[in-house]
Design a protein around this motif. Structure first.
Motif, PDB file in Angstrom:
ATOM      1  N   GLY A 180       2.920   7.593   1.749  1.00 46.19           N
ATOM      2  CA  GLY A 180       1.909   8.593   2.078  1.00 46.19           C
ATOM      3  C   GLY A 180       1.551   8.699   3.540  1.00 46.19           C
ATOM      4  N   LEU A 181       2.112   7.849   4.378  1.00 46.40           N
ATOM      5  CA  LEU A 181       1.760   7.896   5.801  1.00 46.40           C
ATOM      6  C   LEU A 181       2.551   8.985   6.533  1.00 46.40           C
ATOM      7  CD1 LEU A 181       1.596   4.097   6.764  1.00 46.40           C
ATOM      8  CD2 LEU A 181      -0.312   5.664   6.322  1.00 46.40           C
ATOM      9  N   ARG A 182       1.919   9.573   7.540  1.00 52.00           N
ATOM     10  CA  ARG A 182       2.589  10.513   8.449  1.00 52.00           C
ATOM     11  C   ARG A 182       2.542   9.909   9.853  1.00 52.00           C
ATOM     12  NH1 ARG A 182       3.350  15.687   6.479  1.00 52.00           N
ATOM     13  NH2 ARG A 182       3.372  16.557   8.582  1.00 52.00           N
ATOM     14  N   VAL A 183       3.682   9.915  10.506  1.00 53.42           N
ATOM     15  CA  VAL A 183       3.789   9.356  11.854  1.00 53.42           C
ATOM     16  C   VAL A 183       4.173  10.488  12.805  1.00 53.42           C
ATOM     17  CG1 VAL A 183       5.008   7.726  13.347  1.00 53.42           C
ATOM     18  CG2 VAL A 183       4.446   7.095  10.979  1.00 53.42           C
ATOM     19  N   ALA A 209      15.008  21.146   0.062  1.00 51.18           N
ATOM     20  CA  ALA A 209      15.376  22.363   0.788  1.00 51.18           C
ATOM     21  C   ALA A 209      14.221  22.895   1.598  1.00 51.18           C
ATOM     22  CB  ALA A 209      15.866  23.422  -0.204  1.00 51.18           C
ATOM     23  N   ASP A 210      13.003  22.722   1.055  1.00 48.12           N
ATOM     24  CA  ASP A 210      11.828  23.245   1.747  1.00 48.12           C
ATOM     25  C   ASP A 210      11.038  22.154   2.446  1.00 48.12           C
ATOM     26  OD1 ASP A 210      11.403  25.372  -1.092  1.00 48.12           O
ATOM     27  OD2 ASP A 210      12.413  25.824   0.808  1.00 48.12           O
ATOM     28  N   ALA A 211      11.560  20.933   2.473  1.00 49.17           N
ATOM     29  CA  ALA A 211      10.814  19.821   3.037  1.00 49.17           C
ATOM     30  C   ALA A 211      10.676  19.966   4.536  1.00 49.17           C
ATOM     31  CB  ALA A 211      11.519  18.509   2.710  1.00 49.17           C
ATOM     32  N   PRO A 212       9.538  19.535   5.089  1.00 51.24           N
ATOM     33  CA  PRO A 212       9.395  19.563   6.546  1.00 51.24           C
ATOM     34  C   PRO A 212      10.269  18.497   7.170  1.00 51.24           C
ATOM     35  CG  PRO A 212       7.532  18.449   5.541  1.00 51.24           C
ATOM     36  CD  PRO A 212       8.347  18.985   4.421  1.00 51.24           C
ATOM     37  N   GLN A 213      10.415  18.530   8.482  1.00 51.35           N
ATOM     38  CA  GLN A 213      11.184  17.503   9.164  1.00 51.35           C
ATOM     39  C   GLN A 213      10.532  16.143   8.969  1.00 51.35           C
ATOM     40  OE1 GLN A 213      11.400  19.357  13.145  1.00 51.35           O
ATOM     41  NE2 GLN A 213      13.615  19.042  12.911  1.00 51.35           N
ATOM     42  N   VAL A 214      11.366  15.116   8.875  1.00 53.62           N
ATOM     43  CA  VAL A 214      10.873  13.764   8.620  1.00 53.62           C
ATOM     44  C   VAL A 214      11.420  12.828   9.677  1.00 53.62           C
ATOM     45  CG1 VAL A 214      10.728  14.154   6.122  1.00 53.62           C
ATOM     46  CG2 VAL A 214      12.831  13.220   7.122  1.00 53.62           C
ATOM     47  N   TRP A 215      10.778  11.664   9.774  1.00 53.01           N
ATOM     48  CA  TRP A 215      11.320  10.574  10.576  1.00 53.01           C
ATOM     49  C   TRP A 215      12.041   9.630   9.623  1.00 53.01           C
ATOM     50  CZ3 TRP A 215      11.261  12.082  15.249  1.00 53.01           C
ATOM     51  CH2 TRP A 215      10.149  12.738  15.812  1.00 53.01           C
ATOM     52  N   ARG A 216      13.307   9.374   9.892  1.00 49.44           N
ATOM     53  CA  ARG A 216      14.095   8.519   9.014  1.00 49.44           C
ATOM     54  C   ARG A 216      14.042   7.082   9.545  1.00 49.44           C
ATOM     55  NH1 ARG A 216      19.762  10.902   7.605  1.00 49.44           N
ATOM     56  NH2 ARG A 216      19.193  10.288   5.494  1.00 49.44           N
ATOM     57  N   VAL A 217      13.702   6.146   8.628  1.00 54.17           N
ATOM     58  CA  VAL A 217      13.547   4.735   8.987  1.00 54.17           C
ATOM     59  C   VAL A 217      14.478   3.912   8.106  1.00 54.17           C
ATOM     60  CG1 VAL A 217      11.958   2.771   9.148  1.00 54.17           C
ATOM     61  CG2 VAL A 217      11.144   5.098   9.667  1.00 54.17           C
ATOM     62  N   SER A 270      12.169   8.132   0.097  1.00 49.82           N
ATOM     63  CA  SER A 270      10.825   7.693  -0.267  1.00 49.82           C
ATOM     64  C   SER A 270      10.285   8.570  -1.386  1.00 49.82           C
ATOM     65  CB  SER A 270       9.906   7.774   0.956  1.00 49.82           C
ATOM     66  OG  SER A 270       9.784   9.119   1.371  1.00 49.82           O
ATOM     67  N   ASP A 271       9.274   8.042  -2.083  1.00 50.31           N
ATOM     68  CA  ASP A 271       8.709   8.764  -3.219  1.00 50.31           C
ATOM     69  C   ASP A 271       8.098  10.090  -2.802  1.00 50.31           C
ATOM     70  OD1 ASP A 271       9.400   6.668  -4.812  1.00 50.31           O
ATOM     71  OD2 ASP A 271       7.450   5.670  -4.595  1.00 50.31           O
ATOM     72  N   GLU A 272       7.626  10.177  -1.561  1.00 57.50           N
ATOM     73  CA  GLU A 272       6.914  11.372  -1.133  1.00 57.50           C
ATOM     74  C   GLU A 272       7.840  12.573  -0.986  1.00 57.50           C
ATOM     75  OE1 GLU A 272       6.720   8.449   0.355  1.00 57.50           O
ATOM     76  OE2 GLU A 272       4.745   7.844  -0.393  1.00 57.50           O
ATOM     77  N   ILE A 273       9.180  12.376  -0.906  1.00 57.43           N
ATOM     78  CA  ILE A 273      10.108  13.482  -0.703  1.00 57.43           C
ATOM     79  C   ILE A 273      10.997  13.568  -1.929  1.00 57.43           C
ATOM     80  CG2 ILE A 273      11.887  14.437   0.772  1.00 57.43           C
ATOM     81  CD1 ILE A 273      10.713  12.833   3.019  1.00 57.43           C
ATOM     82  N   LEU A 287       7.620  10.090   6.502  1.00 53.02           N
ATOM     83  CA  LEU A 287       8.701   9.138   6.702  1.00 53.02           C
ATOM     84  C   LEU A 287       9.702   9.228   5.557  1.00 53.02           C
ATOM     85  CD1 LEU A 287       6.631   6.000   7.770  1.00 53.02           C
ATOM     86  CD2 LEU A 287       7.808   7.623   9.259  1.00 53.02           C
ATOM     87  N   GLU A 288      10.963   8.970   5.872  1.00 56.40           N
ATOM     88  CA  GLU A 288      12.018   8.858   4.864  1.00 56.40           C
ATOM     89  C   GLU A 288      12.673   7.499   5.060  1.00 56.40           C
ATOM     90  OE1 GLU A 288      16.454  10.682   3.890  1.00 56.40           O
ATOM     91  OE2 GLU A 288      15.029  11.884   5.062  1.00 56.40           O
ATOM     92  N   LEU A 289      12.601   6.631   4.013  1.00 61.40           N
ATOM     93  CA  LEU A 289      13.111   5.273   4.124  1.00 61.40           C
ATOM     94  C   LEU A 289      14.523   5.170   3.570  1.00 61.40           C
ATOM     95  CD1 LEU A 289      10.034   3.080   3.105  1.00 61.40           C
ATOM     96  CD2 LEU A 289      10.696   3.937   5.353  1.00 61.40           C
ATOM     97  N   LEU A 290      15.380   4.488   4.335  1.00 65.14           N
ATOM     98  CA  LEU A 290      16.715   4.117   3.893  1.00 65.14           C
ATOM     99  C   LEU A 290      16.758   2.593   3.828  1.00 65.14           C
ATOM    100  CD1 LEU A 290      18.785   6.480   6.226  1.00 65.14           C
ATOM    101  CD2 LEU A 290      17.966   6.956   3.930  1.00 65.14           C
ATOM    102  N   HIS A 291      17.565   2.041   2.904  1.00 63.45           N
ATOM    103  CA  HIS A 291      17.522   0.596   2.674  1.00 63.45           C
ATOM    104  C   HIS A 291      18.913  -0.023   2.733  1.00 63.45           C
ATOM    105  CE1 HIS A 291      13.291   0.676   1.352  1.00 63.45           C
ATOM    106  NE2 HIS A 291      13.610   1.868   0.869  1.00 63.45           N
ATOM    107  N   ALA A 292      18.990  -1.222   3.326  1.00 58.45           N
ATOM    108  CA  ALA A 292      20.208  -2.023   3.340  1.00 58.45           C
ATOM    109  C   ALA A 292      19.804  -3.488   3.268  1.00 58.45           C
ATOM    110  CB  ALA A 292      21.013  -1.753   4.600  1.00 58.45           C
TER     111      ALA A 292
END
Length: 757
Positions: free
Chosen positions: A64-67, A37-45, A28-31, A72-77
């Motif tokens: 920009g949302l936090r859950v 390396a310094d990013a906080p833990q994320v939820w991968r979707v 996602s754009d936010e990460i 959030l980190e988005l993966l796409h297929a």
């Protein structure tokens, strides 16, 4: 398809179906990559949909949302097949937003079926989305595939999508925590099993470091401190570092009071003093409570320790503390299992392991030796067990000094020591030389000899086989006399196998009545009157050949078979007395030999009583012949048993006097009736030598002690006359009659005339 989400921006709209796989899923754009390396833990979707606009709109809506306090980190297929590629490559995906209808009408449901069968994805939460309500799955389908939620795309506004994701993420987090708890419990049990088997405090403490680091997912880089005595007070009192690892290795064996400036030591002391866990920005110190000696373990992670479930952490500490309480017990059990407590040497089990280790290492010239103290059992009983224990300890010290640094020494049996080392170290002469000087025990000197059996490992084999061969060599050495040594050879092995075959044959002969008694008359030397007979055991094979008594009697004694055989001999001899009484030869006595092994039986006297009662013989018709070896078993116990026999009227003769441990003191105490002069002294009577003088002294000694004397092996009239002149009372030998079968003996009795040899 309708999305129900506002229009995407230009850059999101550039995603198109058909792009390469590597372009089909993005962060996602936010990460940003530079900040990972310094990013906080994320939820991968993972977003799975065949419509590029859905990917773009979803990306835009969640921007920009936090859950649950994480971005959030988005993966796409764009298809079910592409989704499988992502799921196989990526891990820790919390939620999958999945279109039901893609390349096939049920492609989404088919994908769910495959996902649930993939390892490691059981906790993945799935939200189904469809733009065609007619293709909505049934409720039972949702339950079957463990689907978290189902929404039509038209109703998934930004707020509702956020709500569905939040519910799914919370469910995923709970499942992950449960899974983590399960793994933690498994680690605790595994750590307990490993630590409880550690030998000694240092091994236990080192194990705590390893297990704690594993439990927390870090490298073992810490220190363990034990407070030995919780009753001690004062600065630094009672603290000791017992294990260290990594950069703290230099602290090993240092006392904490000498390291007052070290922050780790201060943290450990705080943990022990306050009896609680202490967390820091760089690691954690855990307290393991115990009775009398608490433990504290510090692990340095270089960063703040991730959150660990408090209950699991407390359970981990409790289990490790319980293991710590068992360290001494396990060490003691290990010591009992592998060390001999009397002499402080390894035992047989440990010795076999050491020999096996040397064999595996290919040690050149390896030799295994067994050292057996000659007549130790007799010395032990005669001089006392305490004396025997001190003698064993002194022997152990001499053997250990000889083999120090080069060989292994162990106590493999009661008075048998095992040695393993080079052939040069364990030469027979070198071992025998250890026994040249007397042993000083309780202010006195004790001279002993030892029999030595040796085997070279040049033939290969395992430790157990080498030890067995060494025992075979030892038996060969002992058969040749005291203080002898013998090496194992194939010929010796053949001889041993022959002895084994003979023993099996003896058992079979006893069971099938191929053993029988021969009767040799005993006469009064002055009058020639027949006094009785000695019952002698014989073994005749089916082919009519005989096995000499000096071959099978020792085997019977070594195997314990002499006990039932001896009882049979006693009953048979008493039964013959009854037969002779009926046939006109009343009043004779039966002399029966009693083995050392029989005399050791606690119920021996009672078995004699039963034999007399069953045959109806009076006690004075029985004479038991015991050798000197019986008498030196222990004067007190022998005196008690012989006293019980003589009080019943049973006569006792001391056989082979002068050929072994001759002792005048026990003759005076035992109250025997006869002293039997060995044939070797009788044969020397016609030669003016030392043997003749010994026979003369023995006859005089018997008379002095109020005993009768009887000589065996009389073969000539000259010997009989000389014995009579010396005052010998009785005799037996070929001059009077050979050992005979019962019918022959009865015929001999009928033909015998007193005074005629």
């Amino acid at each position: 398809m309708q999305t129900g989400i506002g229009k995407p921006g230009r850059e999101q709209a550039e995603l198109r179906h058909g792009d390469s796989v590597t372009d089909e899923f993005h962060y996602s754009d936010e990460i940003l990559a530079d900040d990972l390396a310094d990013a906080p833990q994320v939820w991968r979707v993972l977003v799975v949909d065949d419509d590029p606009d859905v990917h773009a709109s979803t990306r835009f809506a969640l921007s920009g949302l936090r859950v649950v306090e994480r971005p959030l980190e988005l993966l796409h297929a764009h298809s079910a097949a592409e989704a499988l590629v992502v799921l196989e490559r990526e891990r820790d995906i919390a939620v999958m937003l999945l279109d039901v209808v893609m390349e096939q009408e049920d492609a989404g449901l088919r994908l769910v079926d495959k996902v649930r069968a993939m390892p490691g994805l059981q906790n993945l939460r799935i939200i189904l989305r469809t733009g065609q309500p007619g293709y909505a799955p049934e409720a039972e389908t949702i339950a079957r595939y463990d689907i978290n939620d189902y929404k039509t795309k038209s109703e998934l506004t930004r707020a509702k999508l956020f709500a569905s994701l939040t519910a799914a993420v919370r469910s995923y987090e709970q499942l992950q925590r449960i899974e983590g708890g399960r793994r933690g419990l498994a680690q605790i049990l595994d750590a307990s099993h490993q630590l409880v088997s550690q030998e000694g405090l240092e091994a236990f403490a080192a194990g705590v470091i390893t297990q704690l680091a594993s439990f927390m997912g870090t490298q073992p880089d810490g220190v363990v401190c034990a407070r030995k005595d919780e009753q001690e007070t004062g600065s630094g009192a009672g603290y000791e570092i017992v294990a260290a690892a990594g950069r703290y290795s230099a602290l090993m064996r240092c006392r904490p009071e000498a390291l007052t400036g070290d922050p780790v030591v201060s943290l450990l002391r705080q943990c022990l003093d306050e009896r609680r866990n202490v967390r820091t920005a760089h690691g954690i110190s855990l307290h393991f409570p115990a009775n009398g000696a608490s433990f504290a373990a510090y692990v340095d992670t270089g960063r703040r320790v991730p959150e660990v479930d408090e209950q699991l952490l407390q359970m981990f500490c409790s289990h490790i503390a319980l293991c710590g309480r068992n360290v001494k017990l396990m060490s003691r059990l290990s010591e009992l299992a592998f060390r001999d407590q009397l002499v402080g040497l390894p035992n047989r089990v440990s010795f076999l392991q050491e020999v096996e280790r040397r064999l595996d290492a290919g040690e050149e010239g390896l030799t295994v030796a067994l050292v057996d103290i000659d007549h130790f059992g007799a010395l032990n009983d005669l001089l006392g067990h305490r004396y025997g224990d001190m003698l064993l300890q002194d022997v152990a010290r001499r053997l250990s000094a000889m083999a120090a640094g080069m060989g292994a020494v162990a106590r493999v049996a009661g008075d048998v020591f095992g040695l393993a080392g080079s052939d040069a170290l364990l030469g027979a002469e070198r071992i025998a030389a250890l026994f040249a000087q007397p042993f000083e025990i309780e202010g006195g000197e004790q001279r002993i000899s030892a029999s030595i059996g040796l085997v070279r490992a040049e033939r290969g084999g395992d430790a157990a086989s080498l030890l067995k061969d060494a025992y075979i060599a030892l038996k060969r050495a002992k058969s040749e006399g005291m203080g002898r040594c013998a090496y194992f050879s194939p010929e010796v092995g053949v001889e041993t196998r022959e002895r084994t075959r003979l023993l099996h044959g003896l058992r079979d002969a006893f069971q099938h009545e191929r053993l029988f008694l021969a009767y040799q008359p005993q006469v009064d030397l002055a009058s020639g009157r027949v006094l009785g007979f000695e019952a002698l055991l014989r073994w005749r094979n089916d082919d009519g050949t005989f096995v000499p008594p000096d071959r099978f009697i020792p085997l019977a004694e070594q195997s314990g078979l002499i006990v039932p055989i001896g009882q049979w001999v006693l009953r048979s001899a008493l039964h013959v007395l009854a037969v002779l009484d009926r046939e006109g030869f009343p009043g004779l006595r039966a002399a029966v030999n009693v083995s050392v092994v029989q005399f050791r039986e606690p119920q021996f006297v009672e078995s004699v009583d039963r034999a007399l009662a069953d045959t109806g013989m009076s006690a004075d018709r029985l004479e038991l012949e015991v050798t000197e070896s019986v008498c030196v078993l222990g004067q007190e116990s022998v005196a008690v048993q012989l006293g019980a026999l003589t009080r019943r009227g049973i006569q006792v003769a001391i056989d082979d006097f002068g050929t072994g441990f001759s002792s005048l003191s026990y003759l005076d105490r035992l109250g025997a009736d006869r002293l039997k002069i060995d044939r070797s002294f009788v044969q020397s009577l016609e030669q003016e030598c030392g043997g003749a003088r010994i026979a003369e002294m023995m006859i005089a000694l018997a008379r002095r002690l109020g005993m009768r004397s009887i000589a065996e092996g009389i073969e000539t009239e000259a010997q009989r006359q000389r014995l009579a002149e010396l005052g010998c009372d009785e005799g037996q030998g070929y001059l009077f009659g050979r050992p005979m079968a019962l019918d022959d003996f009865k015929a001999w009795l009928k033909a015998w005339q007193p005074g005629i040899a």
